[in-house]
Design a protein around this motif. Structure first.
Motif, PDB file in Angstrom:
ATOM      1  N   THR A 241       2.474  -2.023  -9.676  1.00 33.43           N
ATOM      2  CA  THR A 241       3.852  -2.292 -10.232  1.00 33.43           C
ATOM      3  C   THR A 241       4.136  -1.144 -11.178  1.00 33.43           C
ATOM      4  OG1 THR A 241       3.111  -4.857 -10.330  1.00 33.43           O
ATOM      5  CG2 THR A 241       5.229  -3.847 -11.791  1.00 33.43           C
ATOM      6  N   ARG A 242       5.353  -0.521 -10.935  1.00 32.70           N
ATOM      7  CA  ARG A 242       5.551   0.523 -11.796  1.00 32.70           C
ATOM      8  C   ARG A 242       6.781   0.249 -12.548  1.00 32.70           C
ATOM      9  NH1 ARG A 242       6.839   5.831  -8.018  1.00 32.70           N
ATOM     10  NH2 ARG A 242       4.438   5.671  -7.930  1.00 32.70           N
ATOM     11  N   TYR A 243       7.621  -0.667 -12.224  1.00 33.26           N
ATOM     12  CA  TYR A 243       8.725  -1.002 -13.005  1.00 33.26           C
ATOM     13  C   TYR A 243       9.062  -2.453 -13.083  1.00 33.26           C
ATOM     14  CZ  TYR A 243      10.211   3.369 -10.849  1.00 33.26           C
ATOM     15  OH  TYR A 243      10.184   4.689 -10.399  1.00 33.26           O
ATOM     16  N   GLU A 244       9.149  -3.020 -14.368  1.00 34.48           N
ATOM     17  CA  GLU A 244       9.688  -4.347 -14.598  1.00 34.48           C
ATOM     18  C   GLU A 244      10.993  -4.371 -15.290  1.00 34.48           C
ATOM     19  OE1 GLU A 244       6.603  -6.382 -17.032  1.00 34.48           O
ATOM     20  OE2 GLU A 244       5.204  -6.100 -15.640  1.00 34.48           O
ATOM     21  N   THR A 245      11.792  -5.518 -14.882  1.00 35.70           N
ATOM     22  CA  THR A 245      12.881  -5.859 -15.416  1.00 35.70           C
ATOM     23  C   THR A 245      13.400  -7.188 -15.351  1.00 35.70           C
ATOM     24  OG1 THR A 245      15.294  -5.301 -15.256  1.00 35.70           O
ATOM     25  CG2 THR A 245      14.140  -5.644 -13.130  1.00 35.70           C
ATOM     26  N   ASP A 246      14.138  -7.826 -16.233  1.00 38.81           N
ATOM     27  CA  ASP A 246      14.664  -9.225 -16.301  1.00 38.81           C
ATOM     28  C   ASP A 246      16.111  -9.469 -15.512  1.00 38.81           C
ATOM     29  OD1 ASP A 246      12.112 -10.353 -17.213  1.00 38.81           O
ATOM     30  OD2 ASP A 246      12.665  -9.867 -19.465  1.00 38.81           O
ATOM     31  N   ASP A 247      16.382  -8.266 -15.059  1.00 37.46           N
ATOM     32  CA  ASP A 247      17.739  -8.455 -14.662  1.00 37.46           C
ATOM     33  C   ASP A 247      17.805  -8.176 -12.927  1.00 37.46           C
ATOM     34  OD1 ASP A 247      20.932  -8.076 -15.463  1.00 37.46           O
ATOM     35  OD2 ASP A 247      20.450  -6.441 -14.093  1.00 37.46           O
ATOM     36  N   THR A 248      18.391  -9.203 -12.608  1.00 32.81           N
ATOM     37  CA  THR A 248      18.213  -8.911 -10.968  1.00 32.81           C
ATOM     38  C   THR A 248      19.076  -7.985 -10.443  1.00 32.81           C
ATOM     39  OG1 THR A 248      17.913 -11.474 -10.752  1.00 32.81           O
ATOM     40  CG2 THR A 248      18.908 -10.278  -8.954  1.00 32.81           C
ATOM     41  N   HIS A 249      20.146  -7.544 -11.094  1.00 36.53           N
ATOM     42  CA  HIS A 249      21.073  -6.498 -10.564  1.00 36.53           C
ATOM     43  C   HIS A 249      20.746  -5.185 -10.648  1.00 36.53           C
ATOM     44  CE1 HIS A 249      24.157  -9.400 -10.412  1.00 36.53           C
ATOM     45  NE2 HIS A 249      24.218  -9.799 -11.920  1.00 36.53           N
TER      46      HIS A 249
ATOM     47  N   ASP B 112       0.589  -1.264  -0.017  1.00 41.35           N
ATOM     48  CA  ASP B 112       0.037   0.026   0.114  1.00 41.35           C
ATOM     49  C   ASP B 112       0.882   1.325  -0.050  1.00 41.35           C
ATOM     50  OD1 ASP B 112      -2.242  -1.512   0.090  1.00 41.35           O
ATOM     51  OD2 ASP B 112      -2.564  -1.483   2.179  1.00 41.35           O
ATOM     52  N   SER B 113       1.881   1.234   0.572  1.00 41.29           N
ATOM     53  CA  SER B 113       2.880   2.443   0.672  1.00 41.29           C
ATOM     54  C   SER B 113       3.993   2.499  -0.364  1.00 41.29           C
ATOM     55  CB  SER B 113       3.572   2.256   2.123  1.00 41.29           C
ATOM     56  OG  SER B 113       4.558   1.235   2.063  1.00 41.29           O
ATOM     57  N   LEU B 114       4.437   1.516  -1.082  1.00 44.50           N
ATOM     58  CA  LEU B 114       5.288   1.343  -1.899  1.00 44.50           C
ATOM     59  C   LEU B 114       4.966   0.674  -3.280  1.00 44.50           C
ATOM     60  CD1 LEU B 114       8.611   1.048   0.194  1.00 44.50           C
ATOM     61  CD2 LEU B 114       8.186   3.167  -1.306  1.00 44.50           C
ATOM     62  N   PRO B 115       5.628   1.111  -4.372  1.00 40.90           N
ATOM     63  CA  PRO B 115       5.277   0.391  -5.872  1.00 40.90           C
ATOM     64  C   PRO B 115       5.883  -1.074  -5.604  1.00 40.90           C
ATOM     65  CG  PRO B 115       6.556   2.244  -6.242  1.00 40.90           C
ATOM     66  CD  PRO B 115       6.026   2.274  -4.868  1.00 40.90           C
ATOM     67  N   MET B 116       5.684  -1.931  -6.528  1.00 46.01           N
ATOM     68  CA  MET B 116       6.512  -3.086  -6.764  1.00 46.01           C
ATOM     69  C   MET B 116       7.456  -3.048  -7.807  1.00 46.01           C
ATOM     70  SD  MET B 116       5.142  -7.055  -7.214  1.00 46.01           S
ATOM     71  CE  MET B 116       6.119  -8.647  -7.215  1.00 46.01           C
ATOM     72  N   ILE B 117       8.379  -3.334  -7.651  1.00 40.57           N
ATOM     73  CA  ILE B 117       9.369  -3.671  -8.873  1.00 40.57           C
ATOM     74  C   ILE B 117       9.586  -5.113  -9.207  1.00 40.57           C
ATOM     75  CG2 ILE B 117      11.680  -3.396  -9.610  1.00 40.57           C
ATOM     76  CD1 ILE B 117      12.227  -1.273  -7.226  1.00 40.57           C
ATOM     77  N   LYS B 118       9.009  -5.517 -10.317  1.00 40.10           N
ATOM     78  CA  LYS B 118       8.850  -6.911 -10.749  1.00 40.10           C
ATOM     79  C   LYS B 118       9.544  -7.405 -12.038  1.00 40.10           C
ATOM     80  CE  LYS B 118       4.668  -9.499 -12.287  1.00 40.10           C
ATOM     81  NZ  LYS B 118       5.157  -9.590 -13.528  1.00 40.10           N
ATOM     82  N   TYR B 119       9.936  -8.730 -11.976  1.00 36.44           N
ATOM     83  CA  TYR B 119      10.409  -9.350 -13.245  1.00 36.44           C
ATOM     84  C   TYR B 119       9.540  -9.594 -14.102  1.00 36.44           C
ATOM     85  CZ  TYR B 119      14.460 -11.484 -10.481  1.00 36.44           C
ATOM     86  OH  TYR B 119      15.635 -11.384  -9.869  1.00 36.44           O
ATOM     87  N   GLY B 120       9.914  -9.353 -15.285  1.00 39.04           N
ATOM     88  CA  GLY B 120       8.929  -9.375 -16.443  1.00 39.04           C
ATOM     89  C   GLY B 120       8.156 -10.606 -16.590  1.00 39.04           C
TER      90      GLY B 120
END
Length: 322
Positions: A221-229, A191-199
């Motif tokens: 979900t605001r950001y998606e990426t396939d890179d863990t780093h 509720d307080s922060l967006p999620m950064i998610k794998y694609g």
């Protein structure tokens, strides 16, 4: 044009033993077959060549001229087959010329280098390929990969040997300056922060959505990426929180400063990692790789994971543990 039918090697070996025996019963005893089976082998060969090979009314058995010619030609062939059998078995046990190994990206970064060292004496040339599960499974099915290590056991594919390696617990990562000090609640965090998610092309991206649905949590979900780093850099900088696995965390084990790792729903969720290979093609190599990966994990990787998350005890990675 008709294609000549090749000689069955079992029938040829049966003929050689018969030619060196006193009688059909003597040959049958030496081969552990019935006289009828020996007679049938001979009849099949005679039908193939269109001529008699043995004079049946003599004792001891005598070969016809055609039979003698076949015996002279068969001896070196049988010996070559025996040597071929030995050389193939030795190659399977002692090493292979080339092995193409596919690992999902998180495993490639964690296990790739130490695995190469362990396989030096068994594989003359090792080709490592990393990527997402779907792409690697397709490559395995097209025979572009010989051995596959991923979260997919390919249960519907026949002719494979499978080894269960590890369970890989799912967890939550958040910037240390934002991490709750007590009574962590994922819904409050969401509720307080967006999620950064794998694609959504990745297995963990899909699995993360399944986890959230099962926990009845609606995350922004605001950001998606396939890179863990990249994901952990975003987390460290306070842009949001993320769901990832323990082995994904191990990819960045040297760069975890400023990141807090928290349990996800009492560690109920995990993926299981498997090694699959085609039966008989690489002898003991698949089993050996499975053992090496487990050994590397518990001896070298798990202690580093524990340093970041002391609650990630070894039983959470045991595929046989409830």
């Amino acid at each position: 044009m008709a294609i000549d039918r090749l000689i069955d090697t079992h029938q040829l070996q049966c003929f050689v033993i018969l030619a060196e025996s006193e009688s059909f019963s003597d040959a049958a005893g030496r081969m552990g077959l019935t006289q009828s089976a020996v007679s049938q082998c001979l009849k099949s060969l005679e039908a193939l060549f269109g001529t008699e090979l043995v004079l049946r009314r003599t004792r001891p058995l005598r070969l016809t001229h055609a039979g003698s010619a076949l015996k002279r030609a068969a001896d070196p062939l049988i010996n070559d087959m025996k040597r071929l059998n030995v050389s193939v078995r030795e190659a399977a046990e002692k090493g292979v010329r080339q092995c193409r190994l596919g690992l999902i990206t998180s495993l490639s970064e964690v296990f790739g280098s130490p695995l190469i060292v362990k396989l030096e004496d068994r594989v003359k040339r090792l080709n490592l390929r990393s990527g997402l599960t779907t792409a690697l499974v397709g490559a395995f099915q097209r025979r572009e990969i010989d051995i596959l290590i991923s979260n997919d056991p390919l249960a519907d594919m026949e002719g494979l040997e499978r080894f269960t390696l590890l369970k890989d617990p799912m967890l939550v990562a958040i910037g240390s300056h934002l991490a709750p000090q007590a009574n962590f609640n994922l819904q409050n965090l969401s509720d307080s922060l967006p999620m950064i998610k794998y694609g959504r092309e990745s297995h963990i991206g899909i699995y993360s959505e399944v986890i959230l649905r099962r926990m009845s949590i609606l995350a922004q979900t605001r950001y998606e990426t396939d890179d863990t780093h990249t994901m952990l850099n975003f987390v460290r900088d306070g842009h949001g929180w993320a769901i990832l696995s323990a082995l994904c965390l191990a990819q960045s084990r040297h760069h975890l400063e400023g990141i807090s790792v928290l349990p996800l729903d009492n560690s109920k969720f995990s993926r299981t990692l498997h090694l699959v290979a085609r039966k008989g093609e690489f002898g003991s190599i698949p089993s050996y790789i499975a053992q090496v990966i487990q050994s590397i994990f518990y001896e070298s990787i798990h202690p580093n994971v524990l340093a970041a998350a002391p609650w990630l005890v070894s039983t959470l990675f045991d595929p046989d543990a409830e």
